[in-house]
Every structure is written in structure tokens, then in C-alpha cells.
Motif scaffolding. Structure first.
Motif, mmCIF file in Angstrom:
data_model
loop_
_atom_site.group_PDB
_atom_site.id
_atom_site.type_symbol
_atom_site.label_atom_id
_atom_site.label_comp_id
_atom_site.label_asym_id
_atom_site.label_seq_id
_atom_site.Cartn_x
_atom_site.Cartn_y
_atom_site.Cartn_z
ATOM 1 N N LEU A 132 0.879 -1.173 0.000
ATOM 2 C CA LEU A 132 0.000 0.000 0.000
ATOM 3 C C LEU A 132 0.914 1.220 0.000
ATOM 4 N N ILE A 133 0.907 1.919 -1.146
ATOM 5 C CA ILE A 133 1.935 2.953 -1.346
ATOM 6 C C ILE A 133 1.324 4.331 -1.573
ATOM 7 N N GLY A 134 1.865 5.314 -0.883
ATOM 8 C CA GLY A 134 1.479 6.703 -1.111
ATOM 9 C C GLY A 134 2.278 7.258 -2.276
ATOM 10 N N GLU B 187 8.546 13.345 -8.721
ATOM 11 C CA GLU B 187 9.786 13.340 -7.945
ATOM 12 C C GLU B 187 9.529 13.355 -6.443
ATOM 13 N N LEU B 188 8.275 13.471 -6.059
ATOM 14 C CA LEU B 188 7.941 13.384 -4.635
ATOM 15 C C LEU B 188 7.664 11.952 -4.188
ATOM 16 N N LEU B 189 7.772 11.010 -5.111
ATOM 17 C CA LEU B 189 7.697 9.596 -4.707
ATOM 18 C C LEU B 189 8.906 9.280 -3.835
ATOM 19 N N LEU C 160 11.956 6.808 -2.534
ATOM 20 C CA LEU C 160 12.775 5.820 -3.250
ATOM 21 C C LEU C 160 12.152 4.434 -3.127
ATOM 22 N N LYS C 161 11.566 4.181 -1.960
ATOM 23 C CA LYS C 161 10.949 2.871 -1.723
ATOM 24 C C LYS C 161 9.725 2.684 -2.623
ATOM 25 N N ALA C 162 8.919 3.720 -2.724
ATOM 26 C CA ALA C 162 7.737 3.644 -3.593
ATOM 27 C C ALA C 162 8.168 3.383 -5.030
ATOM 28 N N TYR C 163 9.196 4.087 -5.463
ATOM 29 C CA TYR C 163 9.681 3.961 -6.838
ATOM 30 C C TYR C 163 10.192 2.538 -7.098
ATOM 31 N N ARG C 164 10.982 2.040 -6.176
ATOM 32 C CA ARG C 164 11.539 0.685 -6.352
ATOM 33 C C ARG C 164 10.426 -0.361 -6.420
ATOM 34 N N LEU C 165 9.478 -0.273 -5.507
ATOM 35 C CA LEU C 165 8.406 -1.279 -5.470
ATOM 36 C C LEU C 165 7.511 -1.179 -6.707
ATOM 37 N N LEU C 166 7.303 0.044 -7.171
ATOM 38 C CA LEU C 166 6.494 0.244 -8.377
ATOM 39 C C LEU C 166 7.162 -0.427 -9.579
ATOM 40 N N LYS C 167 8.486 -0.278 -9.643
ATOM 41 C CA LYS C 167 9.237 -0.862 -10.762
ATOM 42 C C LYS C 167 9.231 -2.392 -10.731
ATOM 43 N N GLN C 168 9.005 -2.965 -9.525
ATOM 44 C CA GLN C 168 9.038 -4.433 -9.402
ATOM 45 C C GLN C 168 7.641 -5.053 -9.415
ATOM 46 N N ALA C 169 6.627 -4.228 -9.579
ATOM 47 C CA ALA C 169 5.249 -4.721 -9.400
ATOM 48 C C ALA C 169 4.792 -5.624 -10.543
ATOM 49 N N ASP C 170 3.940 -6.599 -10.199
ATOM 50 C CA ASP C 170 3.271 -7.422 -11.228
ATOM 51 C C ASP C 170 1.909 -6.812 -11.555
ATOM 52 N N VAL C 171 1.266 -6.275 -10.538
ATOM 53 C CA VAL C 171 -0.066 -5.691 -10.699
ATOM 54 C C VAL C 171 -0.084 -4.358 -9.958
ATOM 55 N N VAL C 172 -0.652 -3.328 -10.604
ATOM 56 C CA VAL C 172 -0.765 -2.025 -9.934
ATOM 57 C C VAL C 172 -2.212 -1.552 -9.998
ATOM 58 N N LEU C 173 -2.791 -1.312 -8.836
ATOM 59 C CA LEU C 173 -4.143 -0.743 -8.787
ATOM 60 C C LEU C 173 -3.997 0.719 -8.371
ATOM 61 N N TYR C 174 -4.549 1.639 -9.132
ATOM 62 C CA TYR C 174 -4.364 3.055 -8.792
ATOM 63 C C TYR C 174 -5.687 3.784 -8.918
ATOM 64 N N ASP C 175 -5.749 4.926 -8.255
ATOM 65 C CA ASP C 175 -7.005 5.678 -8.363
ATOM 66 C C ASP C 175 -6.800 7.049 -9.000
ATOM 67 N N ARG C 176 -7.861 7.819 -9.024
ATOM 68 C CA ARG C 176 -7.919 9.046 -9.797
ATOM 69 C C ARG C 176 -6.865 10.084 -9.412
ATOM 70 N N LEU C 177 -6.495 10.092 -8.150
ATOM 71 C CA LEU C 177 -5.593 11.150 -7.704
ATOM 72 C C LEU C 177 -4.131 10.901 -8.046
ATOM 73 N N VAL D 190 3.232 -1.050 4.162
ATOM 74 C CA VAL D 190 2.693 0.287 3.904
ATOM 75 C C VAL D 190 3.857 1.249 3.676
ATOM 76 N N VAL D 191 3.781 2.012 2.595
ATOM 77 C CA VAL D 191 4.826 2.992 2.300
ATOM 78 C C VAL D 191 4.197 4.390 2.351
ATOM 79 N N PRO D 192 4.652 5.225 3.267
ATOM 80 C CA PRO D 192 4.030 6.550 3.379
ATOM 81 C C PRO D 192 4.316 7.414 2.154
ATOM 82 N N GLY D 193 3.474 8.404 1.953
ATOM 83 C CA GLY D 193 3.677 9.322 0.836
ATOM 84 C C GLY D 193 3.568 10.757 1.332
ATOM 85 N N VAL D 194 3.955 11.696 0.487
ATOM 86 C CA VAL D 194 3.797 13.115 0.833
ATOM 87 C C VAL D 194 2.312 13.438 0.736
#
Ligand code: SAH
Length: 251
Positions: free
Chosen positions: A11-13, A20-22, A24-41, A117-121
Motif C-alpha cells: 500500500l503505497i502513497g 519526484e515526490l515519490l 525511493l521505496k515507492a519507486y523501487r516497489l512500483l518498478k518491481q510490481a506485477d499488478v498495480v491498482l491506482y485511483d484518480r488522484l 505500507v509505504v508513506p507518501g507526501v
């Protein structure tokens, strides 16, 4: 029968817009993902970072017609992880601030699916920084409150008395629809009509717009400028600093 290895849900913010406000952890996990569910924001530039190989699923948001009901999102996350996938659930801002992150995790726990859980700005931090409005300041505000202007049943019912308080900054998420009601209630409970307010539209993105006014005028200003969602309200004396400190798009 071959046993499928259990996957995991992250669960990533995604922050408020600027990729560029992602973290590093969010970026790395996103790059390794098999499935990404995202919403409008989640900003378009961030969606473009999702690898080609990953299954991208837009799940919208609760208010829109084309979105998946929250229960379906919850079970989809569990299902994909049980199939052995590394699943990223990408949310705007921070998942634990008006992000329903808690609800999604509860279902995962019930289903025995591991998660991180990965916090976000959060929008408050991002919009404040990019608008040039420190949320606290020794001369103006010793505390800051994050509020939602939109309750589950669609009404706006905030603890108004507590909100009209000196040296406090208010940050209102989802406050655009109820803006008239919010400003009128604050005035009714004794807020000075000249209390400074900023409306930050699409904060931290290239399309960011910031409108400063006062609590008595904010509704008219937002209407005249056709402010659209997502927009954040910042109410408090700290808003006067914007004149001096605004930097984004300037330098
Ligand atoms: N979890 C998110 C908030 C989700 S609620 C976070 O931590 O930021 C959605 C509300 O957040 C919007 O209605 C708006 O008030 C605010 N918001 C999110 N992104 C924003 C942005 N880029 N600019 C202005 N407001 C934003």
C-alpha cells in the motif's frame, strides 16, 4: 497440485502529483510490481512509471460512477496477492491520511495476505511547500489540523468551535464541494471575516494554481476562477507568507 506462493500487497502513497515526490521505496516497489491498482488522484506522470509488464488497473474513486466499489477493491487486492503477485496499491498522497488505507488492510488481514505500507507526501505537505505556505510558523501558528470537508454521508459537519482558534492552521481536504457551507460556518462560529485562506488546485503538478483570499470571499474567488478538484484549503495567518515565499514556477 502445485502450490502457488503467496504474493504481497504494498500500500503505497504516491504523493500529490509531482513524480519526484515519490519516495525511493515507492519507486523501487512500483518498478518491481506485477499488478498495480491506482485511483484518480495518482498523477499521469507517475502512472507512466509503471512497467510495461505490469497489469495496470484503474479503480477510480468512490465518488465517481466508473469506479469499483471499495469492497471489490479490497477483495481484488487479496485475490491478486493470493495468485502469487507482487501487488502495488497506489494512492494519492499518503495512504493513511483520508486514503481509506486502513479499510483495505483490514480485509487483507482477514484473508491472511501479507502487506507493507509505504508513506507518501500528503497533499497538505506537498501543497503547502509548493505554494510557499509554511503550515506552522513561530509568529503565526503553533498547531495545524487536517480535516475532511466531506463526510461519508455527503454532509459537512466539523467541530466548528474548535476550529475557530488562534494560532492554528486548518487544512481542509475535499473541501471544494462544501466550500460555501464551510466558510459560512466558520464565520458563524466567530472566525474573523478577514482570515486569510488559500485554495491550492492540483498542487505540486505543472498545472498548480493558488488563489489567496479571505474566509468571507473564498467561495466567490473559487467560483470565479472555476477551481476544480483536487483542491486543498489552507486557512490561517500563515497564508499571508505566501506573498513572500511563493517560489514554484517563479525561479
Ligand atoms: N490520501 C490523500 C488524500 C485523499 S482525499 C493525501 O494524503 O493527500 C482527496 C483530497 O485530497 C482532495 O479532495 C483534495 O482536497 C486533496 N488533494 C489530493 N491531492 C491534491 C493536490 N495535488 N492538490 C490539491 N489537493 C489535493
Amino acid at each position: 497440485m502445485r502450490k502457488i506462493m503467496m504474493g504481497k500487497v504494498y500500500l503505497i502513497g504516491a504523493g500529490p502529483g509531482d513524480p519526484e515526490l515519490l519516495t525511493l521505496k515507492a519507486y523501487r516497489l512500483l518498478k518491481q510490481a506485477d499488478v498495480v491498482l491506482y485511483d484518480r488522484l495518482v498523477g499521469q506522470e507517475i502512472i507512466e512509471l509503471i512497467p510495461e509488464s505490469a497489469e495496470k488497473m484503474y479503480v477510480g474513486k468512490a465518488k465517481s460512477l466508473h469506479s469499483l466499489p471499495q469492497e471489490d477493491i479490497n477483495s481484488l487486492l487479496a485475490e491478486k496477492a493470493k495468485q502469487g503477485h507482487q501487488v502495488v496499491r497506489l494512492k494519492g498522497g499518503d495512504p493513511f491520511i483520508f486514503g481509506r488505507g486502513g479499510e483495505e488492510l483490514e480485509e487483507l488481514i482477514e484473508e491472511g495476505v501479507p502487506f507493507e505500507v509505504v508513506p507518501g507526501v500528503t497533499a497538505a505537505a506537498g501543497c503547502a511547500a509548493y505554494a510557499g505556505i509554511p503550515l506552522t510558523h513561530r509568529d503565526y501558528a503553533q498547531s495545524v489540523r487536517f480535516l475532511t470537508g466531506h463526510l461519508k454521508d455527503g454532509t459537512t459537519d466539523l467541530p466548528w468551535e474548535e476550529l475557530v482558534h488562534p494560532a492554528q492552521t486548518l487544512v481542509i481536504y475535499m473541501g471544494l464541494t462544501g466550500l460555501k457551507d464551510i466558510s459560512q460556518s466558520l464565520l458563524k462560529f466567530g472566525m474573523s471575516p478577514t482570515m486569510p485562506v488559500a485554495v491550492v488546485e492540483k498542487g505540486t503538478s505543472k498545472a498548480q494554481r493558488v488563489f489567496t483570499s479571505t474566509i468571507i470571499d473564498v467561495f466567490d474567488v473559487a467560483t470565479q476562477n472555476e477551481v476544480k478538484s483536487p483542491a486543498l484549503l489552507i486557512i490561517g495567518e500563515v497564508v499571508t507568507l505566501q506573498d513572500k515565499l511563493a517560489w514554484y514556477g517563479k525561479y
